[in-house]
Design an enzyme around this catalytic site. Sequence first.
Site, PDB file in Angstrom:
ATOM      1  N   CYS A 192      52.537 -27.939  50.916  1.00 32.87           N
ATOM      2  CA  CYS A 192      51.270 -27.401  51.432  1.00 32.87           C
ATOM      3  C   CYS A 192      50.144 -28.392  51.195  1.00 32.87           C
ATOM      4  O   CYS A 192      49.055 -28.221  51.721  1.00 32.87           O
ATOM      5  CB  CYS A 192      50.967 -26.062  50.786  1.00 32.87           C
ATOM      6  SG  CYS A 192      50.628 -26.239  49.055  1.00 32.87           S
ATOM      7  N   GLU A 222      49.904 -26.016  61.803  1.00 32.80           N
ATOM      8  CA  GLU A 222      50.690 -26.532  60.676  1.00 32.80           C
ATOM      9  C   GLU A 222      52.076 -26.929  61.192  1.00 32.80           C
ATOM     10  O   GLU A 222      52.777 -26.103  61.788  1.00 32.80           O
ATOM     11  CB  GLU A 222      50.835 -25.469  59.580  1.00 32.80           C
ATOM     12  CG  GLU A 222      51.666 -25.975  58.412  1.00 32.80           C
ATOM     13  CD  GLU A 222      51.748 -25.003  57.243  1.00 32.80           C
ATOM     14  OE1 GLU A 222      51.918 -23.791  57.477  1.00 32.80           O
ATOM     15  OE2 GLU A 222      51.656 -25.473  56.091  1.00 32.80           O
TER      16      GLU A 222
END
Length: 492
Positions: free
Chosen positions: A284, A385
């Site tokens: 992340c 993402e």
Amino acid sequence: MSGNGNLMNFVGGQWQRSSSSQYIDLVNPATAQTLTAVPLSPAAEVDAAVQAAAKAFPDWRMTPVGDRIQPLFKFRALLEEHLDEIARTITNESGKIYAESVGEMRRGIENVEVACGAPVLMQGINNEDIARGIDEHMFRQPLGVVVAITPFNFPGMIPLWFLPYALATGNCFILKPSEKVSMTSQLLFRLLEQSGFPPGVVQLVNGGKETVDALLDHPTVKAVSFVGSTPVAQYVYSRATANGKRAQCQGGAKNPVVIMPDADMETTARIMGDSAFGCAGQRCLAASVAITVGEARNTFNELMADVATSRRVGYGLDEGIQMGPVITQESKARIEGLIAKGTQEGANVLVDGRDRSVNGYDDGYWLFPTILDNVNPGGEIAKTEIFGPVLSLMNAKNVDEAIEMVNNRAFGNMACIFTTSGAVARKFRYAADAGNVGINIGVAAPMAYFPFSGWNASFFGDLHAQAHHGVEFYTQTKVVVERWPQEWSRQF
Ligand code: NAD
């Protein structure tokens, strides 16, 4: 521990086979071989775990904090002793390379160490004489039964962002690990079993969505910690809080990095290679967009292409390997779809990691480092993402335009800058709309004694994981105002 190749739950101090008829295969992404099967535990098993935790809570809460941390010291020593076995398991089930698996466990162990400071960390505050002869105190008390729901990309570290703080502050804790990487939790719980926690204080329930929903709806669960993708984080946050629970939900990311023309380009490209392609981009805090400013583009893009093409991809337990596979075949197909989307939006594929394989591991989920140049800042690929080894390149005229590009996205997990100018670095630090900022750093991961500060669509809640935030999240404050007049007491 688990028998017959299937994973087990740990409830009330006992290993238990789930009664579920639904199991899903857990697959090594480098070999595509099935390693075991994970039970999708039903609501009744969640209830049994919550009941066992609720039963253990009154005594655990009354256990002095200095005694509560003793099993954590033991757990820490056992984690060190079994580091190699745990790291190999992480590599086999998640695909990351051995050094990365050891690295994540180091970060996990660091959280156990910090939580051992609970006798100081959970101290309250007080004032004498808030009025003449009246004193006021604030105590921190544990919540009760708390749960954590964790993702696939850090099977060892992320459970340890929560578990040590919850236990040290006097809560009883239930972990629901990712069903894609549940083997590491079996090892962690084997060590927790040996650490001396009373039955019911720390428990493991394997499963998927139905298991999560049962935890979110259970009236006895007081708090939910979550890490995973943004849509699920948002869902978990809404459902948990609608049910009156405390929640901290960390979501996805799209991390931009600005490269100024005055940066040391070789060092920057090397660090960016580790950030964008380490853990196959499944972090992340992975750099996913590099925004060069002005002429930085000329040298950086070329150096970055060299870094990407020279990265050695393969099975993470083999010697000299620098990057493993992505987690599943579906993930690989999704990432390839996003690369194609980027080209439709006008990007050039500067380095193409598609259609590559690794000798001896033909069935693995391989996607080599990929670089897209001229990515359209307004397009989907610039904002979505990707969660794979893909770096998008963009260019800005000056630092102000770069900062605008950095802030023009929904996520806010991390933003970084590479420069040798203190003034530019300060301007960036001040203006970047992200909770974790790196200056000449590729992965700005906070140490365990700082909060992991995602913002915007990367986080739902207010208190983050780790350190003081973890302690505050797992405790509620009680304020006591007291008066003891002399005349009421027997005089001695
Ligand atoms: P995911 O959201 O698919 O799964 C996370 C957890 O939620 C798992 O335990 C899973 O079983 C459960 N889950 C999945 N779908 C659910 C549903 N519909 N209802 C209820 N529960 C559900 O995430 P993942 O693919 O395992 O992990 C990757 C994601 O996690 C990425 O988006 C990454 O950015 C994010 N992540 C964020 C951080 C952070 O600190 N912000 C850290 C690590 C990973």
